[in-house]
Scaffold this motif. Structure first.
Motif, PDB file in Angstrom:
ATOM      1  N   MET A 127       0.850  -1.198   0.000  1.00  0.00           N
ATOM      2  CA  MET A 127       0.000   0.000   0.000  1.00  0.00           C
ATOM      3  C   MET A 127       0.885   1.249   0.000  1.00  0.00           C
ATOM      4  N   ALA A 128       0.348   2.359  -0.500  1.00  0.00           N
ATOM      5  CA  ALA A 128       1.146   3.556  -0.658  1.00  0.00           C
ATOM      6  C   ALA A 128       1.264   4.361   0.634  1.00  0.00           C
ATOM      7  N   THR A 129       0.452   4.057   1.650  1.00  0.00           N
ATOM      8  CA  THR A 129       0.428   4.867   2.853  1.00  0.00           C
ATOM      9  C   THR A 129       1.762   4.825   3.576  1.00  0.00           C
ATOM     10  N   THR A 130       2.267   5.999   3.957  1.00  0.00           N
ATOM     11  CA  THR A 130       3.542   6.058   4.659  1.00  0.00           C
ATOM     12  C   THR A 130       3.445   6.807   5.978  1.00  0.00           C
ATOM     13  N   LEU A 131       2.416   7.559   6.185  1.00  0.00           N
ATOM     14  CA  LEU A 131       2.274   8.369   7.383  1.00  0.00           C
ATOM     15  C   LEU A 131       1.236   7.758   8.298  1.00  0.00           C
ATOM     16  N   ARG A 134      -3.405  11.389  -4.876  1.00  0.00           N
ATOM     17  CA  ARG A 134      -2.868  10.191  -5.525  1.00  0.00           C
ATOM     18  C   ARG A 134      -2.776   9.010  -4.571  1.00  0.00           C
ATOM     19  N   GLU A 135      -2.298   9.256  -3.353  1.00  0.00           N
ATOM     20  CA  GLU A 135      -2.065   8.152  -2.420  1.00  0.00           C
ATOM     21  C   GLU A 135      -3.335   7.335  -2.156  1.00  0.00           C
ATOM     22  N   GLU A 136      -4.452   8.013  -1.912  1.00  0.00           N
ATOM     23  CA  GLU A 136      -5.668   7.279  -1.572  1.00  0.00           C
ATOM     24  C   GLU A 136      -6.200   6.494  -2.770  1.00  0.00           C
ATOM     25  N   ALA A 137      -6.052   7.059  -3.979  1.00  0.00           N
ATOM     26  CA  ALA A 137      -6.484   6.325  -5.174  1.00  0.00           C
ATOM     27  C   ALA A 137      -5.632   5.085  -5.380  1.00  0.00           C
ATOM     28  N   GLU A 138      -4.325   5.216  -5.152  1.00  0.00           N
ATOM     29  CA  GLU A 138      -3.444   4.054  -5.286  1.00  0.00           C
ATOM     30  C   GLU A 138      -3.751   3.012  -4.214  1.00  0.00           C
ATOM     31  N   ASP A 139      -4.032   3.468  -3.006  1.00  0.00           N
ATOM     32  CA  ASP A 139      -4.403   2.537  -1.935  1.00  0.00           C
ATOM     33  C   ASP A 139      -5.658   1.756  -2.306  1.00  0.00           C
ATOM     34  N   MET A 140      -6.644   2.435  -2.890  1.00  0.00           N
ATOM     35  CA  MET A 140      -7.864   1.741  -3.288  1.00  0.00           C
ATOM     36  C   MET A 140      -7.575   0.718  -4.380  1.00  0.00           C
ATOM     37  N   ALA A 141      -6.731   1.099  -5.339  1.00  0.00           N
ATOM     38  CA  ALA A 141      -6.380   0.161  -6.407  1.00  0.00           C
ATOM     39  C   ALA A 141      -5.689  -1.073  -5.839  1.00  0.00           C
ATOM     40  N   GLU A 142      -4.755  -0.871  -4.927  1.00  0.00           N
ATOM     41  CA  GLU A 142      -4.051  -2.000  -4.303  1.00  0.00           C
ATOM     42  C   GLU A 142      -5.021  -2.877  -3.521  1.00  0.00           C
ATOM     43  N   GLN A 143      -5.946  -2.246  -2.835  1.00  0.00           N
ATOM     44  CA  GLN A 143      -6.948  -2.966  -2.051  1.00  0.00           C
ATOM     45  C   GLN A 143      -7.811  -3.842  -2.953  1.00  0.00           C
TER      46      GLN A 143
END
Length: 346
Positions: free
Chosen positions: A1-5, A264-273
């Motif tokens: 996932m893209a989340t880092t914080l 961007r981060e949340e959209a990438e997180d959704m795609a990964e999910q």
């Protein structure tokens, strides 16, 4: 996932802002609405769109008679010919700005170059109308489009897509009764998908670009205030589609985010999910930075070197930069069309 914080769990709802903050957001949002309206009106007078970018016709539906929707039918289509694939477009603008005409360049491009019947629908705007008015408007109009006997479309090949807020609304609408199951794919360009994350968190996780601020850094907060009333459940999947159940979403989903966009981060997180629920390994895109699942149902692309809304904001007084913008936007649209013809428009 893209989340880092890392951040404490998001509250289900948020308390009302202090009066001074509400007043500030209201004044700034209404000023922005007025300025955008003036700018768009002047721009259309100074530089009217070429005939190739104009809709075939404009239509209203009884379910929302005050909203003008724009229909684009490929010039190559012959009456009585094979039914066309259908793409329902929902414009962006922070749920508060613009009209369907803002997407004319995109809609006409998809019709002309890819043989798709495109219907661009509208919705009532914040802050006068708040969630869930916008997704309900879009759902009612999308249903009306699907029931429209005058459109030369194959109603079994239906896609809904949009830019920014329109991407959010596309994901929301596809979950609703009457549309869930009928919509075969969603195309979401740089959408907001998680209103439970704070603005500061989104900004902090955005790649640093010295001297260049995110276009949504300040306006995003005003638009959020205008769209979401205090007490609204922020994890409602029609508000924050990242929390939607997989079975409530269409089988095919294409998500895209700009590299220097706080969304961007949340959209990438959704795609990964979503990808975790598909079999096989992810495949790297042949063109662009991103991936598809092995079965092609989930597609993610990070639009390198670009900011939120890059493809819809002309670069004035710099012809080489404008040509590069148009070329990159068209490459993106072509890649989406190619994916659609492999997954839905077969």
């Amino acid at each position: 996932m893209a989340t880092t914080l890392e951040e404490p769990p998001a509250p289900i709802t948020l308390a009302p802002l202090p009066f001074s903050s509400r007043l500030n957001s209201a004044i700034r949002l209404w000023l922005m609405k007025i300025m955008v309206k003036i700018f768009v009106t002047i721009s259309l007078l100074v530089k009217p769109p070429p005939p190739s970018e104009r809709p075939t016709y404009i239509k209203t539906y009884a379910v929302r008679p005050n909203i003008k929707n724009r229909v684009f039918i490929p010039h190559s289509y012959q009456t009585g010919g094979k039914p066309l694939p259908l793409y329902i477009d929902i414009h962006g603008g922070g749920f508060a700005l613009f009209e369907p005409r803002i997407d004319d360049e995109y809609c006409s491009y998809m019709a002309r170059h890819h043989g798709i019947c495109v219907v661009s629908i509208g919705y009532r705007h914040a802050p006068r109308y708040r969630f869930p008015t916008q997704p309900m408007d879009c759902a009612a109009l999308a249903q009306a489009v699907l029931d429209d006997p005058d459109l030369p479309c194959d109603k079994s090949r239906v896609v809904i897509g949009g830019f920014s807020a329109g991407g959010n609304l596309s994901l929301a609408v596809s979950q609703m009764d009457g549309l869930r199951g009928r919509v075969k794919a969603v195309v979401a360009y740089y959408p907001v998908v998680d209103f439970s994350r704070s603005g500061p968190r989104k900004l902090k996780n955005r790649p640093a670009t010295p001297g260049v601020k995110d276009p949504l850094e300040k306006s995003g907060a005003w638009m959020e205030w205008g769209y979401i009333a205090p007490g609204t459940k922020r994890m409602d999947p029609t508000l924050s589609p990242i929390f939607a159940k997989r079975e409530d979403l269409p089988p095919n989903i294409c998500l895209m985010g700009c590299e220097y966009d706080m969304l961007r981060e949340e959209a990438e997180d959704m795609a990964e999910q979503l990808a975790k629920e598909e079999p096989g390994e992810k495949k790297t895109l042949k063109i662009g930075e991103g991936w598809e699942t092995e079965n092609g149902k989930i597609r993610w692309e990070k639009i390198s070197g670009q900011y939120h809304g890059f493809d819809q904001v002309p670069v004035n007084f710099d012809k080489p930069a404008e040509a590069a913008r148009v070329q990159r936007a068209n490459e993106l649209y072509d890649a989406v069309a190619e994916w659609l013809y492999r997954t839905v428009y077969v």
